[in-house]
Write a protein that holds these residues in place. Structure first.
Motif, PDB file in Angstrom:
ATOM      1  N   LYS A 180     -40.387  20.023   0.441  1.00 19.17           N
ATOM      2  CA  LYS A 180     -39.428  19.912   1.538  1.00 19.17           C
ATOM      3  C   LYS A 180     -38.999  21.322   1.949  1.00 19.17           C
ATOM      4  N   PRO A 181     -38.387  21.475   3.119  1.00 20.13           N
ATOM      5  CA  PRO A 181     -37.888  22.792   3.512  1.00 20.13           C
ATOM      6  C   PRO A 181     -36.947  23.351   2.440  1.00 20.13           C
ATOM      7  N   GLY A 182     -37.201  24.593   2.052  1.00 20.86           N
ATOM      8  CA  GLY A 182     -36.369  25.248   1.039  1.00 20.86           C
ATOM      9  C   GLY A 182     -36.822  25.009  -0.388  1.00 20.86           C
ATOM     10  N   ASN A 233     -41.585  26.771   0.312  1.00 23.12           N
ATOM     11  CA  ASN A 233     -41.616  26.358   1.716  1.00 23.12           C
ATOM     12  C   ASN A 233     -40.333  26.868   2.365  1.00 23.12           C
ATOM     13  N   SER A 234     -40.436  27.928   3.145  1.00 21.02           N
ATOM     14  CA  SER A 234     -39.258  28.483   3.815  1.00 21.02           C
ATOM     15  C   SER A 234     -39.180  28.015   5.268  1.00 21.02           C
ATOM     16  N   GLY A 235     -40.004  27.033   5.636  1.00 26.09           N
ATOM     17  CA  GLY A 235     -40.003  26.526   7.003  1.00 26.09           C
ATOM     18  C   GLY A 235     -39.005  25.402   7.187  1.00 26.09           C
ATOM     19  N   SER A 236     -39.153  24.692   8.304  1.00 24.27           N
ATOM     20  CA  SER A 236     -38.213  23.627   8.645  1.00 24.27           C
ATOM     21  C   SER A 236     -38.863  22.244   8.638  1.00 24.27           C
ATOM     22  N   ALA A 237     -40.060  22.137   8.076  1.00 18.64           N
ATOM     23  CA  ALA A 237     -40.734  20.844   8.002  1.00 18.64           C
ATOM     24  C   ALA A 237     -41.318  20.649   6.612  1.00 18.64           C
ATOM     25  N   GLY A 244     -40.445  20.746  13.619  1.00 22.32           N
ATOM     26  CA  GLY A 244     -40.374  21.909  12.735  1.00 22.32           C
ATOM     27  C   GLY A 244     -41.745  22.279  12.222  1.00 22.32           C
ATOM     28  N   LYS A 245     -41.777  23.390  11.552  1.00 25.54           N
ATOM     29  CA  LYS A 245     -43.036  23.860  11.004  1.00 25.54           C
ATOM     30  C   LYS A 245     -42.789  24.309   9.570  1.00 25.54           C
TER      31      LYS A 245
END
Length: 133
Positions: free
Chosen positions: A79-81, A48-52, A19-20
């Motif tokens: 963390k993501p979210g 952080n709206s990414g997946s990593a 993920g990024k």
């Protein structure tokens, strides 16, 4: 005897792609006009709206560093979210020039030292009222 049935073909599951992180930031404050002698509130939202997971350092700088010195919030992990709000306040001395000023913020990747997000905001400082004689 009949030949055994062919063995089922089992496809290997593809490995998940790493993920990024996707870091975004914006100033919630300051907004508007402030006077010399008041306090300038600063609120900076980082998401952080990414997946990593991201480990970043958040820094704020101004266009008048002698009056509003830079501020570093150190390394944090998002963390993501996740979303985090950073708060700071600057006393506005009477020596700060009246006019429009800028605060800039940067999120720096703690592993690579590369900027991953930036934000800016402008605000106005008016001269302190002088007491009537």
């Amino acid at each position: 005897p009949p030949p055994p049935p062919p063995a089922p073909v089992v496809k290997a599951k593809p490995k998940p792609k790493p993920g990024k992180a996707a870091i975004a930031m914006k100033f919630a404050e300051p907004e508007g006009v402030y006077a010399q002698g008041e306090t300038l509130p600063v609120q900076l939202e980082v998401r952080n709206s990414g997946s990593a997971v991201a480990t970043i350092e958040v820094e704020i700088a101004s266009d008048v560093p002698g009056e509003l010195p830079g501020k570093s919030f150190g390394a944090i992990t998002l963390k993501p979210g996740d979303k985090k709000t950073f708060s700071h306040s600057y006393p506005l001395a009477t020596s700060i020039p009246a006019g429009t000023h800028t605060l800039d913020a940067a999120a720096i990747d703690a592993n690579t030292s590369e900027p991953v997000a930036q934000a800016s905001t402008t605000f106005e400082i008016r001269a302190a009222a002088t007491p009537a004689p």
